[in-house]
Design a protein around this motif. Structure first.
Motif: not given
Length: 315
Positions: A160, A299, A303, A305-306
Motif C-alpha cells: 500500500d 486498506v 481507508t 486507499q490504493q
C-alpha cells in the motif's frame, strides 16, 4: 480444543532474534513428504507470510486441492498459531507454515520441492520502515528465485506504499530482467492504472504524507532520470530488457534480514525512483490471485486507499 494462541489470541511477533541466530543464517530444510499429503501438486508460497491468513484463505478457497500452500516467516509464534488454524479447518497436509529466513532459505526450500513445481510466489506488504537491512527483496532473493523457479512461475508483489512496490519491482527488473518479465496475461488493457511520475530520488528512511514519497536526496542522485549522469550513477544503460539486470549495479539492494549483503545507500535510493521499462505496465487495479490479505481488505475497504500490485512471470 485449540489453545488461546491457536484460537486467535494476540501473539508477540516483533522479535528478530531468529534472524541473527545460527539457525536464521542457515538454509532451512523441509521434509516435504511429512508436510504435504501429495507432493506432486504445484506449490504456492508466500514469503514473509506474517500471521498466515492469506495462505489459509488460498488453501480454503482451493476446494479441488489442486495446489499445496506454504507460508514462510521468521516468527515462530505466528506460524505455530497458523498451523493450528490449518489443523482446525482440516487443511493440514494441504496448507503449512515453516520458520525460515527467506533470503537465506528461498533457493534451498523452493529448489527442493519435488519437481521444482512452484506455481506462484508472493511477497506482500513488507514493512516500509525496514527496507535496507531487513527488506526481503533484494539482489540475493531475486537471484535465488531466478535459479529455482520454473518457466511460467508467477511472482506477485504488492504494497500500500507505492514507493515500496516500486522498489520491489525495480529490484526484479534491475537484477533479474533476463529471467523475469511483466506477466502480460495478467496486465491486460483495462486492468491497470498508471504508475506515479517520480522524477526525484527518494529516501527510504523518512516517510512523507504524499503517496508514500520521500524528500529529495542530495549527492549523485540529483541527476535527472534518463540523463548520462543518471545512467552513470545508476549503472543503467537505458531501458531495461532481456540481458540487463543481475549482472549490473553494485552490491546493494537490501539484505532481507540475512546480513549477507552489503547495503549500498545510493543503489537503494536508485531502486526507489529508477524509471525502467516495467513501469509502463502500471499497477493492477484488482487482486489477481483471488485471495486478499487482511491488510489489503483494510486498506481498500476501510481507508479507501490504493494498493499497488504487479505480477511478474519467470521467462
Amino acid at each position: 480444543m485449540l489453545s488461546a494462541m491457536q484460537a486467535g489470541g494476540q501473539v508477540r511477533s516483533r522479535n528478530y532474534s531468529f534472524l541473527s541466530s545460527d539457525a536464521g543464517q542457515q538454509a532451512t530444510q523441509v521434509d516435504w513428504a511429512a508436510t504435504f499429503n501429495d507432493t506432486s501438486l504445484p506449490l504456492v508460497a508466500d514469503l514473509g507470510c506474517g500471521a498466515g491468513r492469506y495462505v489459509l484463505l488460498m488453501g480454503s478457497n482451493d476446494a479441488a486441492r489442486s495446489s499445496n500452500y506454504l507460508g514462510l516467516d521468521v516468527h515462530k509464534a505466528l506460524l505455530d498459531r497458523a498451523n493450528g488454524w490449518a489443523a482446525a479447518r482440516g487443511l493440514s497436509g494441504h496448507v503449512a507454515y515453516v520458520q525460515a529466513n527467506v533470503v537465506v532459505s528461498a533457493a534451498a526450500i523452493l529448489g527442493s520441492y519435488p519437481g521444482r513445481h512452484v506455481r506462484l510466489v508472493s511477497i506482500q506488504y513488507p514493512d516500509p520502515q525496514q527496507r535496507r537491512r531487513r527488506h526481503v527483496v533484494g539482489r540475493e532473493l531475486v537471484a535465488a528465485l531466478a535459479e529455482v523457479l520454473p518457466s511460467g512461475a508467477q511472482v506477485y508483489l504488492n504494497s500500500d506504499f507505492e514507493d515500496t512496490a516500486t522498489y520491489m519491482r525495480n529490484c526484479f527488473e534491475r537484477f533479474g530482467a533476463q529471467h523475469f518479465d511483466i506477466d502480460t496475461t495478467v496486465h491486460v488493457p483495462g486492468s491497470t492504472f498508471p504508475c506515479s511520475e517520480v522524477l526525484q530520488p527518494v529516501r527510504p528512511d523518512v516517510v512523507t504524507p504524499q503517496a508514500g514519497r520521500r524528500p529529495r536526496a542530495s549527492g549523485a542522485g540529483d541527476a535527472a532520470p534518463g540523463t548520462a549522469a543518471w545512467r552513470s550513477a545508476s549503472g543503467d544503460d537505458g531501458p531495461s530488457g532481456p540481458g540487463s539486470g543481475s549482472e549490473s549495479g553494485g552490491e546493494g539492494g537490501g539484505g532481507g534480514g540475512s546480513g549477507g549483503e552489503a547495503v549500498d545507500e545510493e543503489e537503494v535510493d536508485l531502486l526507489f525512483w529508477r524509471q525502467g521499462r516495467w513501469r509502463e505496465a502500471g499497477w493492477l487495479l484488482r487482486n489477481p490471485v483471488g485471495a486478499p490479505t487482511e491488510r489489503e481488505v483494510y486498506v481498500e475497504l476501510a481507508t479507501r486507499q490504493q494498493v499497488y500490485r504487479v505480477m511478474l512471470v519467470r521467462r
